[in-house]
Structure formats: structure tokens, C-alpha cells
Design a protein around this motif. Sequence first.
Motif, PDB file in Angstrom:
ATOM      1  N   ARG A 115      -7.513  -6.606  11.281  1.00  0.00           N
ATOM      2  CA  ARG A 115      -8.624  -7.270  10.591  1.00  0.00           C
ATOM      3  C   ARG A 115      -8.109  -8.179   9.479  1.00  0.00           C
ATOM      4  NH1 ARG A 115     -12.471  -7.355  14.209  1.00  0.00           N
ATOM      5  NH2 ARG A 115     -13.367  -5.295  14.704  1.00  0.00           N
ATOM      6  N   THR A 116      -7.057  -7.752   8.816  1.00  0.00           N
ATOM      7  CA  THR A 116      -6.469  -8.601   7.774  1.00  0.00           C
ATOM      8  C   THR A 116      -5.887  -9.865   8.380  1.00  0.00           C
ATOM      9  OG1 THR A 116      -5.897  -6.603   6.499  1.00  0.00           O
ATOM     10  CG2 THR A 116      -4.821  -8.658   5.863  1.00  0.00           C
ATOM     11  N   MET A 117      -5.255  -9.739   9.557  1.00  0.00           N
ATOM     12  CA  MET A 117      -4.718 -10.900  10.255  1.00  0.00           C
ATOM     13  C   MET A 117      -5.848 -11.847  10.663  1.00  0.00           C
ATOM     14  SD  MET A 117      -1.868  -8.906  12.576  1.00  0.00           S
ATOM     15  CE  MET A 117      -1.386 -10.316  13.530  1.00  0.00           C
ATOM     16  N   GLU A 118      -7.003 -11.285  11.037  1.00  0.00           N
ATOM     17  CA  GLU A 118      -8.157 -12.119  11.405  1.00  0.00           C
ATOM     18  C   GLU A 118      -8.635 -12.949  10.217  1.00  0.00           C
ATOM     19  OE1 GLU A 118     -11.144 -10.867  14.806  1.00  0.00           O
ATOM     20  OE2 GLU A 118     -10.973  -9.282  13.324  1.00  0.00           O
ATOM     21  N   GLU A 119      -8.634 -12.352   9.033  1.00  0.00           N
ATOM     22  CA  GLU A 119      -9.107 -13.068   7.848  1.00  0.00           C
ATOM     23  C   GLU A 119      -8.148 -14.167   7.428  1.00  0.00           C
ATOM     24  OE1 GLU A 119      -9.658 -10.027   4.988  1.00  0.00           O
ATOM     25  OE2 GLU A 119     -11.389  -9.116   6.011  1.00  0.00           O
ATOM     26  N   GLY A 120      -6.880 -14.043   7.799  1.00  0.00           N
ATOM     27  CA  GLY A 120      -5.905 -15.096   7.539  1.00  0.00           C
ATOM     28  C   GLY A 120      -5.404 -15.170   6.105  1.00  0.00           C
ATOM     29  N   ASP A 121      -5.630 -14.132   5.320  1.00  0.00           N
ATOM     30  CA  ASP A 121      -5.161 -14.107   3.928  1.00  0.00           C
ATOM     31  C   ASP A 121      -3.698 -13.649   3.911  1.00  0.00           C
ATOM     32  OD1 ASP A 121      -4.602 -13.644   1.258  1.00  0.00           O
ATOM     33  OD2 ASP A 121      -6.601 -12.842   0.812  1.00  0.00           O
ATOM     34  N   GLU A 122      -2.773 -14.570   3.680  1.00  0.00           N
ATOM     35  CA  GLU A 122      -1.348 -14.257   3.746  1.00  0.00           C
ATOM     36  C   GLU A 122      -0.931 -13.206   2.717  1.00  0.00           C
ATOM     37  OE1 GLU A 122       0.741 -15.173   5.979  1.00  0.00           O
ATOM     38  OE2 GLU A 122      -0.705 -16.455   7.036  1.00  0.00           O
ATOM     39  N   GLU A 123      -1.490 -13.273   1.536  1.00  0.00           N
ATOM     40  CA  GLU A 123      -1.152 -12.302   0.494  1.00  0.00           C
ATOM     41  C   GLU A 123      -1.585 -10.904   0.909  1.00  0.00           C
ATOM     42  OE1 GLU A 123       0.475 -10.694  -2.769  1.00  0.00           O
ATOM     43  OE2 GLU A 123       0.665 -12.794  -2.139  1.00  0.00           O
ATOM     44  N   ALA A 124      -2.780 -10.785   1.475  1.00  0.00           N
ATOM     45  CA  ALA A 124      -3.265  -9.482   1.935  1.00  0.00           C
ATOM     46  C   ALA A 124      -2.423  -8.961   3.090  1.00  0.00           C
ATOM     47  CB  ALA A 124      -4.731  -9.597   2.352  1.00  0.00           C
ATOM     48  N   ILE A 125      -1.989  -9.868   3.987  1.00  0.00           N
ATOM     49  CA  ILE A 125      -1.153  -9.454   5.120  1.00  0.00           C
ATOM     50  C   ILE A 125       0.180  -8.904   4.622  1.00  0.00           C
ATOM     51  CG2 ILE A 125       0.116 -10.287   7.148  1.00  0.00           C
ATOM     52  CD1 ILE A 125      -2.160 -12.283   7.610  1.00  0.00           C
ATOM     53  N   ARG A 126       0.792  -9.586   3.640  1.00  0.00           N
ATOM     54  CA  ARG A 126       2.065  -9.104   3.084  1.00  0.00           C
ATOM     55  C   ARG A 126       1.910  -7.729   2.427  1.00  0.00           C
ATOM     56  NH1 ARG A 126       2.949 -14.661   1.910  1.00  0.00           N
ATOM     57  NH2 ARG A 126       1.909 -14.449  -0.122  1.00  0.00           N
ATOM     58  N   GLN A 127       0.792  -7.536   1.767  1.00  0.00           N
ATOM     59  CA  GLN A 127       0.563  -6.256   1.102  1.00  0.00           C
ATOM     60  C   GLN A 127       0.424  -5.125   2.114  1.00  0.00           C
ATOM     61  OE1 GLN A 127      -2.684  -6.296  -1.653  1.00  0.00           O
ATOM     62  NE2 GLN A 127      -2.611  -4.096  -2.039  1.00  0.00           N
ATOM     63  N   VAL A 128      -0.331  -5.381   3.207  1.00  0.00           N
ATOM     64  CA  VAL A 128      -0.511  -4.357   4.238  1.00  0.00           C
ATOM     65  C   VAL A 128       0.814  -4.053   4.921  1.00  0.00           C
ATOM     66  CG1 VAL A 128      -1.622  -3.856   6.444  1.00  0.00           C
ATOM     67  CG2 VAL A 128      -2.936  -4.933   4.617  1.00  0.00           C
ATOM     68  N   ARG A 129       1.607  -5.096   5.185  1.00  0.00           N
ATOM     69  CA  ARG A 129       2.909  -4.891   5.821  1.00  0.00           C
ATOM     70  C   ARG A 129       3.833  -4.083   4.904  1.00  0.00           C
ATOM     71  NH1 ARG A 129       5.290 -10.149   8.770  1.00  0.00           N
ATOM     72  NH2 ARG A 129       6.904  -8.563   9.134  1.00  0.00           N
ATOM     73  N   SER A 130       3.749  -4.339   3.608  1.00  0.00           N
ATOM     74  CA  SER A 130       4.591  -3.608   2.655  1.00  0.00           C
ATOM     75  C   SER A 130       4.242  -2.124   2.666  1.00  0.00           C
ATOM     76  CB  SER A 130       4.410  -4.203   1.257  1.00  0.00           C
ATOM     77  OG  SER A 130       5.134  -3.465   0.302  1.00  0.00           O
ATOM     78  N   GLU A 131       2.941  -1.828   2.712  1.00  0.00           N
ATOM     79  CA  GLU A 131       2.510  -0.432   2.761  1.00  0.00           C
ATOM     80  C   GLU A 131       2.958   0.226   4.059  1.00  0.00           C
ATOM     81  OE1 GLU A 131      -1.661  -0.689   2.264  1.00  0.00           O
ATOM     82  OE2 GLU A 131      -1.572  -1.274   0.143  1.00  0.00           O
ATOM     83  N   TRP A 132       2.947  -0.549   5.159  1.00  0.00           N
ATOM     84  CA  TRP A 132       3.308  -0.007   6.471  1.00  0.00           C
ATOM     85  C   TRP A 132       4.805   0.316   6.540  1.00  0.00           C
ATOM     86  CZ3 TRP A 132      -0.110   0.945  10.483  1.00  0.00           C
ATOM     87  CH2 TRP A 132       0.462   1.279  11.721  1.00  0.00           C
ATOM     88  N   MET A 133       5.617  -0.513   5.909  1.00  0.00           N
ATOM     89  CA  MET A 133       7.067  -0.324   5.972  1.00  0.00           C
ATOM     90  C   MET A 133       7.496   1.010   5.374  1.00  0.00           C
ATOM     91  SD  MET A 133       8.374  -4.163   5.009  1.00  0.00           S
ATOM     92  CE  MET A 133      10.101  -3.704   4.992  1.00  0.00           C
ATOM     93  N   GLY A 134       6.696   1.540   4.459  1.00  0.00           N
ATOM     94  CA  GLY A 134       7.057   2.812   3.834  1.00  0.00           C
ATOM     95  C   GLY A 134       6.861   4.008   4.727  1.00  0.00           C
ATOM     96  N   VAL A 135       6.122   3.884   5.810  1.00  0.00           N
ATOM     97  CA  VAL A 135       5.827   5.031   6.676  1.00  0.00           C
ATOM     98  C   VAL A 135       6.292   4.838   8.110  1.00  0.00           C
ATOM     99  CG1 VAL A 135       3.858   5.757   5.301  1.00  0.00           C
ATOM    100  CG2 VAL A 135       3.531   4.116   7.166  1.00  0.00           C
TER     101      VAL A 135
END
Length: 497
Positions: A115-135
Motif C-alpha cells: 500500500r505504501t508503494m501504491e501511494e508513491g511516497d518515497e520517504e514512507a517506502i524507505r521507512q517501511v523498508r528500514s523497519e523490515w530489514m530488522g526482522v
Amino acid sequence: MQEWIIAMLVISILLMIRDMAKTVFSGKKHEKEEIMPLGESHPQKEKVERYAASLRKLADTFYGMPYRKEFLSSGQLNRIISDTSQTVCSRCYQREICWGERAGDTMRCSENLIRTMEEGDEEAIRQVRSEWMGVCGKSSQYFQVMGEEFREERQNLVWDNRMIESRLAVAQQLTEISRIMDHMAEELYDIMPADPQFQEDLRKAFRKKHVIIRHVWVMDKIEGRRQVFLNMRARSGQCISMAESSQILSRICGSPMTPEQGSRSIVNGEFHTVHFVEDVSYQMLYGVARITREQEKVSGDNYICRQEEDGRFFLCLSDGMGSGMEAFKESEIVVELLEQFMESGLSQETAARMVNSALLLKGREGMFSTVDICAVDLYTGICNFLKAGASSTFIKRDHWVESIASESLAAGLVQQLDFDTASRKLYHGDYLIMMTDGVLDALPAEREEETMKEIIMDVREKEPKEMGRGILERVLGYSDYRARDDMTVVVAGLWKK
């Protein structure tokens, strides 16, 4: 598809004309029989109405299908996540943890990423990816595969929406055609035998000119414009001009009558049915002045000016996107379709909507043109304006000038196009001045309309074509006499007959 829609319109109208010809003007086969009154239960009228009902039903079927979607469905999200996990997680040692005891959290995080990718907000995408990398130990591969799956599903969504738009365009065309058929069936079968006293007065008046009238039908429209059909012939060896026949009919009717366009010029010794209509109160004369953009051989602007049988005078101007041959072809399609549709009796808004649908159905990216229509009722002088992405139109009367502006999009961009419409009463000696955006864009920025009003007031020419030339000459003075875009000015004057 576009050709099929136009063919359907033509065929429908031909069917109605055929039915009318069979029923109303069957005098040659039944010269001694009176034509039956055409009432509400006439079988041919009901047949045409059934045609219209069938088209409406088909349109309703199209309208009932799924509508355009802006976001991926839950099923598409599940497919993206399933394919991604199958590719990336199938051999991961943490699979039993991520898709076992923590399956709910993994699913929610994956959905949130999409859904974040759909919205196209690059800053939000980077934040979600950062959270994902930890797990996730394979987060980079997971993001890459998911991105590919996401782009594929988004492309499918684009194509699905294009199909939906095409289906809605066809449904809109079918609805308009069915409405036209209903309207024409109602109008055609309103033709009735004339009042006996009116028929007798006509027969006496024409008998003095050696003309025999066999049948008289009338159709009085809601607007009060009378139409008369005379089945008549001149006595052996005699003839009478249609102009003289119109004078006799006008005297009996108490209003000016004229033969329909394309009627025969004389009444001879054979029985023929002649259609007379109430003459218009005004006439229009027009002229066009145009300049092609520098280094181009063909103008991207096109126009039509014509009078229809119902007493409307149309001026249509279209500016294709860009310049040169491609722009010319785009605007040519617009004006040709407008001419065909309005010749068939459509209102300017219906014609413009059908043109917009036709452009969408062609499916060429970036194909759009402005639509600028002025429809003048020559009985009343009322002018209806319709604009889609077009430049302002100006009305000149005595010592003042009024502008009719537009803020709508050009045709061919969106399915549900909103037109800018307006209506004005024109009087004897008024001028309509239409132009493409290349003319106004050559004037000082933010003062285009005010400057154009000053130019129009400064022009002293009265003949429409010379007035258009005078306007262009003055406009070029603001651009060092260089045409940086195609420029077209259409001028039409209204005069009392």
C-alpha cells in the motif's frame, strides 16, 4: 470501434427515415387513399421505440459491470505476497517462524509495504523498508521480487481500467443513440393531416395558380415552428416555382415559410411531396483568418461553420495538441465527428460527449484536442456555448465586448468530461469571435482577454473575414510578427432577415 459506433448511428437514422417513408409518403402506391393519422399506437413508431429500448438494455448491461479501480484489490495483494514468498521464502531457514507463528504480522507488514508503494511516497517506502530489514534476513531480495510483482499487477490494473473506460464509452454511445431514436420517433410520428379549413384555403389559393393539392400534413413543434408537407402537382402543361409556392403558403399560414434545403425548384405535372418549414428570423455570415506556426506547413487547427435544417447555425473550432500534421489529424477527427453528429440532429453537448468517447476509444496516448462550439438559434438569436479546453470566445456589440471563458479539460483526456457551457441572446449586428489559444498566448501575460477586447474594439472592418484579418494583424504586433503557434480566428456576424 469508432467506425462501428458511427455506423450504428447512421443505420438507426436510416431505419427511421425508411419507416417514415413507408408510412407517411406512400402516396404513389395509394394515390386515392387517405393517409391514416399517425397516433401513439402506430406500429412503425413502436418498432423504432423497440430498437431504442434494446440499445438501452445493452447499455445498462455495460453500466452494470465493474467500475474503474484506483487501488489493487485484496486478491491482488494476496497474489503478490504469495508469489513473493514462494520465490524468496521457500528456502529460507526462518520460513517456519515468519510464516508460522508470526504469519499474521508478516502478512500485515507485507500489505502495508504494498500500500505504501501504491501511494508513491518515497520517504514512507524507505521507512517501511528500514523497519523490515530488522526482522528479515532476505529483505533486499524480498523487496526486489515484491517490487517486480507489484509493477506487474499495477500494469494489469491499468489495462483493466482502460477496458473499463472503453466499455463505459460504448455504453454512453448506446444510451445517446437510444435517446435520439426515441426523440426522433416521437417527432416523426407527430405528423398529422392538416385542419380541414386550412386544407381548403390552401387548395383554393393554389388552384388559382393551376396547382392541385392532394394531401396536406402538418407538424407543429413545441417551439411553435410550423412544418407543412404538401403533396401536389401542377396541371398539365403548367409549372410554378417553389419561391412562388412559398409565398402562397406563407400568406395562408401567417408566417414566413420556405422549402426545406435540397427541395426541388419547381412544381411540375407529377405528384410530389414538398416539405416546407417556417423560415428563420436571422442569418449569419462568417469569415476565417489563420496563420500557420513558423517552420510548419500545416496548421493544427480545424473548423466547421454550417447551418442545419432545424434552424441552428454551428461554429466549431478545434486545436489539436502540438502543431504540424499530427495536430491537424487530431483536430480534423474532432471537427469531422462533430459535423456528422450535429448533422444527425444531436445537441452540441451530446455531440461533444460522443466525440470525447470516440477519442478515448482510439486509445492513442496523448491524443486530445480542444472543443469550442457556438450554436446559434436563427429563430430566436440565442447562442449556446460549449467549451472543452478552448480559448475564450468574444461577443462584440456596438461599443462593448464580452468574453466567454473556459477552464475545462480538452476532449480525449478523461472519460467523464465536464464542459463549460453558457448562453447569450444575440441581436442584429452582433459579432461572434472565436480563436485558438495561439492567438491569446501571443498577447501580454495575465492581460490576454483585456488586450483582446481592446483589439476587437479597435478593428473598424465590418465584413467578418476582414475583421478576422485585422485582429490577427494587431495580435502579431505583440509577438514581433512571428507566429510561435498556429493561429485561427473565426468571425461570424448576425443580421435580421
